[in-house]
Design a protein around this motif. Sequence first.
Motif, PDB file in Angstrom:
ATOM      1  N   ALA A 152       0.814  -1.211   0.000  1.00  0.00           N
ATOM      2  CA  ALA A 152       0.000   0.000   0.000  1.00  0.00           C
ATOM      3  C   ALA A 152       0.851   1.267   0.000  1.00  0.00           C
ATOM      4  N   ASP A 153       1.933   1.265   0.776  1.00  0.00           N
ATOM      5  CA  ASP A 153       2.752   2.473   0.940  1.00  0.00           C
ATOM      6  C   ASP A 153       3.735   2.705  -0.194  1.00  0.00           C
ATOM      7  N   VAL A 154       4.248   1.611  -0.767  1.00  0.00           N
ATOM      8  CA  VAL A 154       5.350   1.744  -1.720  1.00  0.00           C
ATOM      9  C   VAL A 154       5.008   1.172  -3.100  1.00  0.00           C
ATOM     10  N   VAL A 155       4.647  -0.095  -3.139  1.00  0.00           N
ATOM     11  CA  VAL A 155       4.529  -0.789  -4.423  1.00  0.00           C
ATOM     12  C   VAL A 155       3.446  -0.185  -5.303  1.00  0.00           C
ATOM     13  N   ARG A 156       2.313   0.169  -4.732  1.00  0.00           N
ATOM     14  CA  ARG A 156       1.238   0.720  -5.569  1.00  0.00           C
ATOM     15  C   ARG A 156       1.647   2.022  -6.246  1.00  0.00           C
ATOM     16  N   ASN A 157       2.496   2.801  -5.578  1.00  0.00           N
ATOM     17  CA  ASN A 157       3.021   4.007  -6.215  1.00  0.00           C
ATOM     18  C   ASN A 157       3.939   3.657  -7.384  1.00  0.00           C
ATOM     19  N   ILE A 158       4.755   2.633  -7.191  1.00  0.00           N
ATOM     20  CA  ILE A 158       5.627   2.183  -8.278  1.00  0.00           C
ATOM     21  C   ILE A 158       4.778   1.729  -9.470  1.00  0.00           C
ATOM     22  N   LEU A 159       3.771   0.913  -9.200  1.00  0.00           N
ATOM     23  CA  LEU A 159       2.936   0.377 -10.279  1.00  0.00           C
ATOM     24  C   LEU A 159       2.258   1.494 -11.057  1.00  0.00           C
ATOM     25  N   GLN A 160       1.763   2.498 -10.351  1.00  0.00           N
ATOM     26  CA  GLN A 160       1.080   3.604 -11.028  1.00  0.00           C
ATOM     27  C   GLN A 160       2.042   4.371 -11.929  1.00  0.00           C
ATOM     28  N   ILE A 161       3.213   4.686 -11.406  1.00  0.00           N
ATOM     29  CA  ILE A 161       4.180   5.446 -12.203  1.00  0.00           C
ATOM     30  C   ILE A 161       4.621   4.644 -13.418  1.00  0.00           C
ATOM     31  N   VAL A 162       4.934   3.368 -13.209  1.00  0.00           N
ATOM     32  CA  VAL A 162       5.417   2.525 -14.310  1.00  0.00           C
ATOM     33  C   VAL A 162       4.365   2.418 -15.411  1.00  0.00           C
ATOM     34  N   THR A 163       3.121   2.183 -15.050  1.00  0.00           N
ATOM     35  CA  THR A 163       2.079   2.021 -16.075  1.00  0.00           C
ATOM     36  C   THR A 163       1.773   3.339 -16.776  1.00  0.00           C
ATOM     37  N   GLU A 164       1.739   4.430 -16.037  1.00  0.00           N
ATOM     38  CA  GLU A 164       1.472   5.727 -16.663  1.00  0.00           C
ATOM     39  C   GLU A 164       2.582   6.107 -17.638  1.00  0.00           C
ATOM     40  N   GLU A 165       3.825   5.909 -17.232  1.00  0.00           N
ATOM     41  CA  GLU A 165       4.942   6.254 -18.111  1.00  0.00           C
ATOM     42  C   GLU A 165       4.996   5.338 -19.335  1.00  0.00           C
ATOM     43  N   ALA A 166       4.699   4.061 -19.122  1.00  0.00           N
ATOM     44  CA  ALA A 166       4.728   3.118 -20.241  1.00  0.00           C
ATOM     45  C   ALA A 166       3.616   3.422 -21.243  1.00  0.00           C
ATOM     46  N   ALA A 167       2.428   3.742 -20.765  1.00  0.00           N
ATOM     47  CA  ALA A 167       1.320   4.068 -21.663  1.00  0.00           C
ATOM     48  C   ALA A 167       1.596   5.366 -22.415  1.00  0.00           C
ATOM     49  N   PHE A 168       2.196   6.340 -21.731  1.00  0.00           N
ATOM     50  CA  PHE A 168       2.528   7.610 -22.387  1.00  0.00           C
ATOM     51  C   PHE A 168       3.506   7.382 -23.520  1.00  0.00           C
ATOM     52  N   GLU A 169       4.543   6.616 -23.253  1.00  0.00           N
ATOM     53  CA  GLU A 169       5.546   6.381 -24.297  1.00  0.00           C
ATOM     54  C   GLU A 169       4.971   5.588 -25.464  1.00  0.00           C
ATOM     55  N   ALA A 170       4.062   4.642 -25.167  1.00  0.00           N
ATOM     56  CA  ALA A 170       3.470   3.820 -26.230  1.00  0.00           C
ATOM     57  C   ALA A 170       2.333   4.541 -26.952  1.00  0.00           C
ATOM     58  N   GLY A 171       1.870   5.660 -26.397  1.00  0.00           N
ATOM     59  CA  GLY A 171       0.789   6.403 -27.021  1.00  0.00           C
ATOM     60  C   GLY A 171      -0.553   5.700 -26.933  1.00  0.00           C
ATOM     61  N   VAL A 172      -0.798   5.010 -25.843  1.00  0.00           N
ATOM     62  CA  VAL A 172      -2.056   4.281 -25.660  1.00  0.00           C
ATOM     63  C   VAL A 172      -2.714   4.736 -24.362  1.00  0.00           C
ATOM     64  N   ASN A 173      -4.005   4.441 -24.243  1.00  0.00           N
ATOM     65  CA  ASN A 173      -4.749   4.787 -23.042  1.00  0.00           C
ATOM     66  C   ASN A 173      -4.735   3.628 -22.051  1.00  0.00           C
ATOM     67  N   LEU A 174      -4.604   3.987 -20.784  1.00  0.00           N
ATOM     68  CA  LEU A 174      -4.699   2.983 -19.737  1.00  0.00           C
ATOM     69  C   LEU A 174      -6.166   2.714 -19.404  1.00  0.00           C
ATOM     70  N   PRO A 175      -6.483   1.526 -18.918  1.00  0.00           N
ATOM     71  CA  PRO A 175      -7.843   1.268 -18.442  1.00  0.00           C
ATOM     72  C   PRO A 175      -8.208   2.262 -17.336  1.00  0.00           C
ATOM     73  N   ALA A 176      -9.443   2.721 -17.352  1.00  0.00           N
ATOM     74  CA  ALA A 176      -9.867   3.685 -16.340  1.00  0.00           C
ATOM     75  C   ALA A 176      -9.938   3.060 -14.952  1.00  0.00           C
ATOM     76  N   GLU A 177     -10.173   1.769 -14.907  1.00  0.00           N
ATOM     77  CA  GLU A 177     -10.277   1.091 -13.618  1.00  0.00           C
ATOM     78  C   GLU A 177      -8.896   1.022 -12.973  1.00  0.00           C
ATOM     79  N   HIS A 178      -8.778   1.632 -11.798  1.00  0.00           N
ATOM     80  CA  HIS A 178      -7.485   1.733 -11.141  1.00  0.00           C
ATOM     81  C   HIS A 178      -6.895   0.356 -10.821  1.00  0.00           C
TER      82      HIS A 178
END
Length: 242
Positions: A152-178
């Motif tokens: 809750a304190d650490v890993v979920r922040n990592i997962l959010q950053i990694v997925t947001e950055e990866a989707a941005f670079e790939a030019g795709v939308n992430l699922p809205a469901e968190h």
Amino acid sequence: MKAKSDTLAATFRNNKVEQRSYTPAGTRKPTARMPARERRAQILEKAFEFFSEKGLTAQTRALADACGVSQRLLYSVFPSKADLIKAVYDTEIAGPFKAVWFVQLRDRQVPLKERLITFYREYYDTILTRRWLRLFIYSSLAEVEIAPTYIADVVRNILQIVTEEAAFEAGVNLPAEHALMQELGWVLHGNISHLGIRRHVYKDMTSVPVDTVIEMHVKTFLACVPILCQVGLASVNTPRSN
């Protein structure tokens, strides 16, 4: 941090009884005096090592012996086993994580592949050590809130950053469901974490260097991000048939 396990609570109560009835005269060398802060740090270091090898249900008398102190002194520093476990979490589990990693992961002046490889190599060397992983696993088996709190304190922040950055670079939308977005991040983070478990816990030693395996996982994840996002979006929009 709250220890859920009834076994831990019972163990602590039993150890309190043992402490009152135990007379160490002639059986233990006098404990050398040292500043309170140094004593606390010494106990925490030994407790981290002890719990990672023996598990969190081990008796505090054995822990005191491993620390080279009496149970009375141990309890004077940490009034309960739950207090000691929380201190071990704060110091040895969450403590080694570097907040600057969050900033570096979002630095788009550096190619994402390079950011991820650098981060996970440092994360593997700093966090995913043998003792860290063993304590993490033991805590889950003992139903102590170490793993859920760290996630809750650490890993979920990592997962959010990694997925947001990866989707941005790939030019795709992430699922809205968190929750689904988090699952996408686990595809990479879970593989790296399991690499640590395989090497340090399972003793699955191969000739392939860890750095090479990490780079393989990062490249595979980035190549699959568009597909993973499509699958995630499709799973949200397509009802499951019974």
